[in-house]
Write an enzyme that holds these catalytic residues in place. Structure first.
Site, PDB file in Angstrom:
ATOM      1  N   GLY A 119      -9.885  -4.348  -0.355  1.00 52.05           N
ATOM      2  CA  GLY A 119      -8.510  -3.899  -0.539  1.00 52.05           C
ATOM      3  C   GLY A 119      -8.089  -4.030  -1.980  1.00 52.05           C
ATOM      4  O   GLY A 119      -8.764  -4.674  -2.789  1.00 52.05           O
ATOM      5  N   PRO A 120      -6.968  -3.434  -2.348  1.00 50.45           N
ATOM      6  CA  PRO A 120      -6.493  -3.508  -3.734  1.00 50.45           C
ATOM      7  C   PRO A 120      -6.080  -4.924  -4.103  1.00 50.45           C
ATOM      8  O   PRO A 120      -5.910  -5.783  -3.220  1.00 50.45           O
ATOM      9  CB  PRO A 120      -5.287  -2.548  -3.737  1.00 50.45           C
ATOM     10  CG  PRO A 120      -4.871  -2.441  -2.310  1.00 50.45           C
ATOM     11  CD  PRO A 120      -6.098  -2.624  -1.486  1.00 50.45           C
ATOM     12  N   PRO A 121      -5.907  -5.210  -5.393  1.00 49.86           N
ATOM     13  CA  PRO A 121      -5.508  -6.554  -5.814  1.00 49.86           C
ATOM     14  C   PRO A 121      -4.141  -6.933  -5.258  1.00 49.86           C
ATOM     15  O   PRO A 121      -3.247  -6.088  -5.137  1.00 49.86           O
ATOM     16  CB  PRO A 121      -5.460  -6.437  -7.347  1.00 49.86           C
ATOM     17  CG  PRO A 121      -6.301  -5.254  -7.690  1.00 49.86           C
ATOM     18  CD  PRO A 121      -6.170  -4.315  -6.538  1.00 49.86           C
ATOM     19  N   GLY A 122      -3.994  -8.205  -4.914  1.00 49.45           N
ATOM     20  CA  GLY A 122      -2.690  -8.714  -4.517  1.00 49.45           C
ATOM     21  C   GLY A 122      -2.328  -8.562  -3.061  1.00 49.45           C
ATOM     22  O   GLY A 122      -1.194  -8.847  -2.676  1.00 49.45           O
ATOM     23  N   VAL A 123      -3.270  -8.117  -2.195  1.00 48.82           N
ATOM     24  CA  VAL A 123      -2.922  -7.963  -0.778  1.00 48.82           C
ATOM     25  C   VAL A 123      -3.217  -9.224   0.017  1.00 48.82           C
ATOM     26  O   VAL A 123      -2.965  -9.258   1.225  1.00 48.82           O
ATOM     27  CB  VAL A 123      -3.653  -6.754  -0.151  1.00 48.82           C
ATOM     28  CG1 VAL A 123      -3.205  -5.468  -0.799  1.00 48.82           C
ATOM     29  CG2 VAL A 123      -5.166  -6.902  -0.266  1.00 48.82           C
ATOM     30  N   GLY A 124      -3.792 -10.255  -0.605  1.00 49.61           N
ATOM     31  CA  GLY A 124      -3.976 -11.534   0.086  1.00 49.61           C
ATOM     32  C   GLY A 124      -5.372 -11.807   0.580  1.00 49.61           C
ATOM     33  O   GLY A 124      -5.551 -12.585   1.522  1.00 49.61           O
ATOM     34  N   LYS A 125      -6.380 -11.222  -0.069  1.00 47.43           N
ATOM     35  CA  LYS A 125      -7.757 -11.427   0.415  1.00 47.43           C
ATOM     36  C   LYS A 125      -8.194 -12.883   0.235  1.00 47.43           C
ATOM     37  O   LYS A 125      -8.722 -13.495   1.160  1.00 47.43           O
ATOM     38  CB  LYS A 125      -8.712 -10.495  -0.363  1.00 47.43           C
ATOM     39  CG  LYS A 125      -8.409  -9.019  -0.173  1.00 47.43           C
ATOM     40  CD  LYS A 125      -9.443  -8.138  -0.851  1.00 47.43           C
ATOM     41  CE  LYS A 125      -9.404  -8.260  -2.367  1.00 47.43           C
ATOM     42  NZ  LYS A 125      -8.146  -7.759  -2.950  1.00 47.43           N
ATOM     43  N   THR A 126      -7.978 -13.428  -0.959  1.00 47.75           N
ATOM     44  CA  THR A 126      -8.440 -14.794  -1.231  1.00 47.75           C
ATOM     45  C   THR A 126      -7.641 -15.824  -0.442  1.00 47.75           C
ATOM     46  O   THR A 126      -8.204 -16.749   0.160  1.00 47.75           O
ATOM     47  CB  THR A 126      -8.349 -15.086  -2.740  1.00 47.75           C
ATOM     48  OG1 THR A 126      -9.101 -14.099  -3.453  1.00 47.75           O
ATOM     49  CG2 THR A 126      -8.904 -16.459  -3.050  1.00 47.75           C
ATOM     50  N   SER A 171     -10.557  15.164  -3.790  1.00 46.51           N
ATOM     51  CA  SER A 171      -9.349  15.285  -2.965  1.00 46.51           C
ATOM     52  C   SER A 171      -8.190  15.965  -3.675  1.00 46.51           C
ATOM     53  O   SER A 171      -7.172  16.250  -3.049  1.00 46.51           O
ATOM     54  CB  SER A 171      -8.910  13.894  -2.480  1.00 46.51           C
ATOM     55  OG  SER A 171      -8.523  13.092  -3.564  1.00 46.51           O
ATOM     56  N   LYS A 215      -2.756   6.585   0.255  1.00 43.73           N
ATOM     57  CA  LYS A 215      -2.092   7.755  -0.328  1.00 43.73           C
ATOM     58  C   LYS A 215      -0.695   7.937   0.260  1.00 43.73           C
ATOM     59  O   LYS A 215       0.261   8.271  -0.452  1.00 43.73           O
ATOM     60  CB  LYS A 215      -2.944   9.002  -0.109  1.00 43.73           C
ATOM     61  CG  LYS A 215      -4.261   8.982  -0.889  1.00 43.73           C
ATOM     62  CD  LYS A 215      -5.135  10.179  -0.554  1.00 43.73           C
ATOM     63  CE  LYS A 215      -6.449  10.135  -1.333  1.00 43.73           C
ATOM     64  NZ  LYS A 215      -7.345  11.253  -1.009  1.00 43.73           N
TER      65      LYS A 215
END
Length: 791
Positions: free
Chosen positions: A365-372, A688, A731
C-alpha cells in the site's frame, strides 16, 4: 606526500603581463604545469584574488623566506616564483577562501611597484634552458627510476603517481612534477625552482632522490630488525604455560578454564537440537585448547556466545482469545477489515491445530496507511514479541545470511541478530521495504530471503556465520512494500499479498478523531479540554493542507497545530483553544492546495485522467494543442514508452473515425499535434491514460471543452476497445479528493467497485464503457452511434 597534478596542455599558455599581483606563500613552492589547492586567509591576499578573478585571473606566487611573517614585504620574499592561473574559488564562513591554481611559467621578481592594498611587482617571465643529448636522457631516466623506487618503498600505495611519471616525456615537466610530490624542504624546492638549466635541475633532483632512497632503505632495515622481536611472543607462551602449571598446583582456576565451565553450563541450559549441541561441544573442546593470546581465541569465544544466546527453545505462549485479539486490532487501527480477518483466521486455526506454521504476509500500500504499525498491533493481539528491520537500500546478501567466520569481525545476518535480541523463537518479524532491495556484486538479498520466507525451507535456515540450522517456521513473517512490481516473482510467490489502499476523507476524519488527535495531544502534554478540533477543521486540513492516500502528513499537520497551542500555553494562555477551519491559516499558514479543475479544463483539448502511483491515486491533466505543420505528433511530460504508444494509438483511432466524430478527415495533413502531461519533472508511464488522451484529442478537434467534473481511465486498442486497468480504488479515491463528480471506467472493472466504500459510491456517479464510442458519447452527446468499437 601531497599529490599535485601536471597540466595536460601548455599550448594555450597565455602571455605574461609585465606587472603582476604577488601572493606570498608559507612553506609552499608552486611549480609550473602543476594544479594544486591553496587555503588563503590574509585580507590582502583575498583582495588580490578578488581583483585577479575580475581580470585575467593571473597571479604571481612567491614563497616567503620565513613562514611566521604575517605581513611580508618585498625583502621577505624569494626572488623567483611561478605565474599561476586561478581556476576556482570557494568561500568559507570564516572569511577564508580556497582556490584551485594552475602553474604556468617561472618568473623573476624585478621590483615591487606597490605594497598596498597588496603586493604588485614588475616581473620577467623565464623560459627553461634545454640542451639535448645523451646526458639529458640518462639524467631523465635516472630521476624517473629513482622516484619510482621511492614510491615502491612508500607505505602508502601511489599507483596513480607512478602512472603519471611514466606518461611525462618532457624532462622539465618531469623534474617539476617529481619535486612537487616529494617531501623536500622549502630551500631545496626553491633552489630547484630557480634553476633554469633543465640538465642541472635534473642533476640536483637526482641527488635529492638518492638521499631520500638512503633514508627509506634504512627505515626498511630497521623495520625488519624490529620484526625479529616478535619471537618474544613464543617466550610469553612458554611463561603462560608455566603459570597454568603453578595455578594448578595451588588449586586455583585460570580464566580460560572458568569460561569453559560456564559455556558447558549454558550449553546444557540452552536445550539446543542434538546437531547444534554436538557442534557447540566440538567448538568448546577446540576453545579449551587455544592459547588466550591467539586471535582464534576471541573468534571461537564469540561464536560460542552466539550459539548459547539464541532462543533455541524459548518461545512466548500465543494468546488464542479471538475476541480479545479483535478488540486490540480495532483499538489500534480503523477499517483494514481484510487484514484483521486474515489474522483472526490464523488464530482460529492455531486454536484448533497448535503446530501450524506461521503465515508469510505481505502488506502492500502507499506510504502512511499503517502497514508498520499494523505489525505491532498483530504482535500485541497474538501475545508475541515484535521485531522490525528495514531492507530499503540493502545490497549485500550477508545482511540476511551473515558473513562466514573466516572474515575479521564476522557476525550473523540481521535475521539471527534480531531473533537473539528478542529472546523468542516465535516473534512477529516485520521486514519493511522489500520492494526497495538492491542488487550488486555483493549478491542479491532478495534471493537470500527466499529461504527465510519459505515455510517449506525455513525450518532449517542456515546462517553463514552459525553454519547450523535454526528453525524459523514458528516465526510470523510480515513484509511491507509500496508497490509489488520490483519484488522478484519467486519472492512474491512465497508471500500472501494483502493490499492496504488509501483512505477516504470520511475515514481520515474518523481516524484523526479516534487515533491521531488523542496521540498528538498526549505527546504534546495537552488535553482534550484545552484544545478542541472541530470536524470542519479536520476536513480543512485534509483538503487544503494534505494530498495523500495515507495519514502521515495529516498527523504531521495536527502535530504542528498542537505545537502552536503548546507554545501559547507555555507563554501563559489559560483559555481553551478551539481549532476551526477559519483559524487553520493562523496555525498552518496559507492554504497549500487549491481547486483548479474548472480553470485548467476550461479550454478544448484538456481531459482529466486517473493514475495509480506508489503513493496512491492521482489525477492527470492531458493537454492537446494543434498548430500549423505537417503530420507531426509531439509528446512531452516525461512520458514512458507505453504511454507514448497509447498516445499514438489514440491519434490513429481519432484519425480513422474522423467523419463520425465530426472532425475534418484531413485535419492531420496540414497540422501538428502536441500532447503534454503537466508535472513534467515526474516520470509517467502505463496504458491507462489512453482513454483520456483520446478524449483530449476529440475535444481539441471539435473545439468543445470537456466537463471539468468528469475523470476517466482505461487502456485503448486500435480497434477502439477499452481494456481493464488496475488500481481502481486508488484512482476513485483520487477523483474524490480532487472534487470530481463522475468517473468513467472500463466495463470489466465494474467488479472492482465492490471494494469502494459505500459513501464514495453514493457521492460519485460511475459510467462503464466497453469501447471508445461509448466513452465519447458520455463526453460529447452529439456524437452519433457507429458500428461497435467505433465512434
Amino acid at each position: 606526500m601531497q599529490e599535485q597534478q601536471p597540466q595536460a596542455d601548455n599550448a594555450a599558455r597565455p602571455s605574461i603581463p609585465a606587472e603582476l599581483g604577488v601572493l606570498p606563500l608559507r612553506d609552499t613552492v608552486i611549480f609550473p604545469f602543476m594544479i594544486a589547492p591553496l587555503l588563503v586567509g590574509r585580507e590582502k591576499s583575498i583582495r588580490l584574488i578578488n581583483d585577479a578573478l575580475s581580470g585575467d585571473k593571473l597571479v604571481g606566487l612567491v614563497a616567503q623566506r620565513k613562514a611566521d611573517t604575517e605581513d611580508p614585504r618585498s625583502g621577505d620574499l624569494f626572488s623567483f616564483g611561478t605565474v599561476c592561473r586561478i581556476h576556482k574559488m570557494i568561500r568559507f564562513p570564516d572569511q577564508r577562501v580556497n582556490i584551485i591554481i594552475q602553474g604556468l611559467q617561472r618568473f623573476r621578481l624585478e621590483r615591487v611597484i606597490q605594497e598596498e592594498p597588496y603586493l604588485r611587482a614588475a616581473v620577467t617571465p623565464l623560459d627553461d634552458i634545454v640542451e639535448g643529448g645523451k646526458e639529458l636522457q640518462a639524467l631523465t631516466r635516472s630521476v624517473s627510476n629513482g622516484f619510482q623506487k621511492i614510491l615502491s618503498l612508500s607505505p602508502v600505495p601511489a599507483r596513480e603517481l607512478q602512472m603519471t611519471v611514466l606518461n611525462i616525456s618532457e624532462p622539465s615537466k618531469l623534474a617539476d612534477f617529481i619535486v612537487s610530490n616529494m617531501d623536500v624542504d622549502l630551500p631545496g624546492k626553491q633552489e630547484l625552482l630557480e634553476e633554469l638549466d633543465v640538465r642541472e635541475r635534473l642533476r640536483k633532483l637526482l641527488h635529492t632522490i638518492n638521499r631520500e632512497l638512503e633514508i627509506l632503505e634504512l627505515g626498511t632495515k630497521i623495520q625488519s630488525s624490529v620484526q625479529s622481536t616478535i619471537n618474544k611472543g613464543m617466550r610469553e607462551h612458554y611463561l603462560r604455560e608455566q603459570l597454568k602449571a603453578i595455578q594448578k598446583e595451588l588449586g586455583e582456576e585460570d580464566e580460560q578454564s572458568r569460561e569453559v565451565r560456564e559455556f558447558e553450563g549454558r550449553i546444557a541450559k540452552a536445550r539446543m537440537p542434538k546437531e547444534v549441541e554436538e557442534t557447540a561441544r566440538r567448538e568448546l573442546g577446540r576453545f579449551a585448547t587455544i592459547n588466550p593470546a591467539a586471535p582464534e581465541y576471541t573468534v571461537s569465544k564469540t561464536y560460542l556466545e552466539w550459539l548459547v544466546s539464541l532462543p533455541w527453545a524459548a518461545a512466548t505462549e500465543d494468546s488464542l482469545d479471538i475476541r480479545r485479539a479483535k478488540r486490540i486490532l480495532d483499538r489500534d487501527h480503523y477499517d483494514l477489515e481484510k487484514v484483521k480477518e486474515r489474522i483472526l483466521e490464523h488464530l482460529a486455526v492455531r486454536k484448533i491445530k497448535r503446530d501450524t506454521k506461521g503465515p508469510i504476509l505481505c502488506f502492500v500500500g502507499p506510504p502512511g496507511v499503517g502497514k508498520t504499525s499494523l505489525g505491532k498491533s498483530i504482535a500485541a493481539a497474538m501475545g508475541r514479541r515484535f521485531i522490525r528491520i528495514s531492507l530499503g537500500g540493502v545490497r549485500d546478501e550477508a545482511e540476511i545470511r551473515g558473513h562466514r567466520r573466516t572474515y575479521v569481525g564476522a557476525l550473523p545476518g540481521r535475521v539471527i541478530q534480531n531473533i537473539k535480541k528478542c529472546g523468542s523463537r516465535n516473534p512477529v518479524f516485520m521486514i519493511d521495504e522489500v520492494d526497495k532491495i538492491g542488487v550488486d556484486f555483493r549478491g542479491d538479498p532478495s534471493s537470500a530471503l527466499l529461504e527465510v520466507l519459505d515455510p517449506e525451507q525455513n525450518y532449517s535456515f542456515s546462517d553463514h556465520y552459525l553454519e547450523v540450522p535454526f528453525d524459523l517456521s514458528r516465526v510470523m513473517f510480515i513484509t511491507t512494500a509500496n508497490i509489488l512490481e520490483p519484488v522478484p516473482p519467486a519472492l512474491r510467490d512465497r508471500m500472501e499479498v494483502l493490499e492496504l489502499p488509501g483512505y477516504t476523507e470520511e475515514e481520515k476524519v474518523r481516524i484523526a478523531r479516534g487515533y491521531l488527535i488523542p496521540r498528538q495531544l498526549r505527546e504534546h502534554g495537552l488535553t482534550a479540554a484545552r484544545v478542541r478540533f472541530g470536524k470542519d477543521a479536520i476536513e480543512g486540513i485534509i483538503r487544503d493542507y494534505t494530498r495523500e492516500a495515507g495519514l502521515r502528513n495529516l498527523e504531521r499537520e495536527i502535530a504542528a497545530v498542537c505545537r502552536k497551542v503548546a507554545k501559547a500555553v507555555a507563554q501563559g494562555r489559560t483559555r481553551p483553544v478551539a481549532v476551526t477551519r477559519a483559524s487553520l491559516k493562523s496555525f498552518l499558514g496559507p492554504v497549500r492546495f487549491f481547486p483548479e479543475l474548472a480553470e485548467r479544463t476550461s479550454e478544448p483539448g484538456v481531459a482529466i485522467g486517473l493514475a495509480w502511483t506508489a503513493t496512491g491515486g492521482e489525477i492527470l491533466f492531458i493537454e492537446a494543442k494543434r498548430m500549423r505543420g505537417k503530420k507531426g505528433l509531439t509528446l512531452t511530460g516525461q512520458l514512458g514508452d507505453v504511454m507514448k504508444e497509447s498516445a499514438m494509438a489514440a491519434m490513429s483511432l481519432v484519425r480513422s473515425n474522423a467523419r463520425r466524430l465530426g472532425v475534418a478527415e484531413d485535419f492531420f495533413d496540414k497540422s501538428d499535434v502536441h500532447i503534454h502531461v503537466p508535472a513534467g519533472a515526474i516520470p509517467k508511464d502505463g496504458p491507462s491514460a489512453g482513454a483520456a488522451i483520446a478524449a483530449a484529442l476529440v475535444s481539441l478537434l471539435r473545439g468543445q471543452p470537456l466537463d471539468w467534473r468528469v475523470g476517466m481511465t482505461g487502456e485503448i486498442t486500435l480497434t477502439g476497445k477499452i481494456l481493464p486497468v488496475g488500481g481502481v480504488k486508488e484512482k476513485v479515491l483520487a477523483a474524490r479528493r480532487a472534487g470530481l463528480r463522475k468517473v468513467i471506467i472500463p466495463e470489466k472493472n465494474r467488479k472492482d467497485l465492490l471494494e469502494i466504500p459505500a459513501v464514495l459510491r453514493r457521492e460519485l456517479s460511475f459510467a462503464y464503457v466497453r469501447d471508445v464510442g461509448q466513452l465519447l458519447r458520455h463526453l460529447f452527446p452529439g456524437i452519433r452511434r457507429g458500428r461497435r468499437g467505433r465512434a
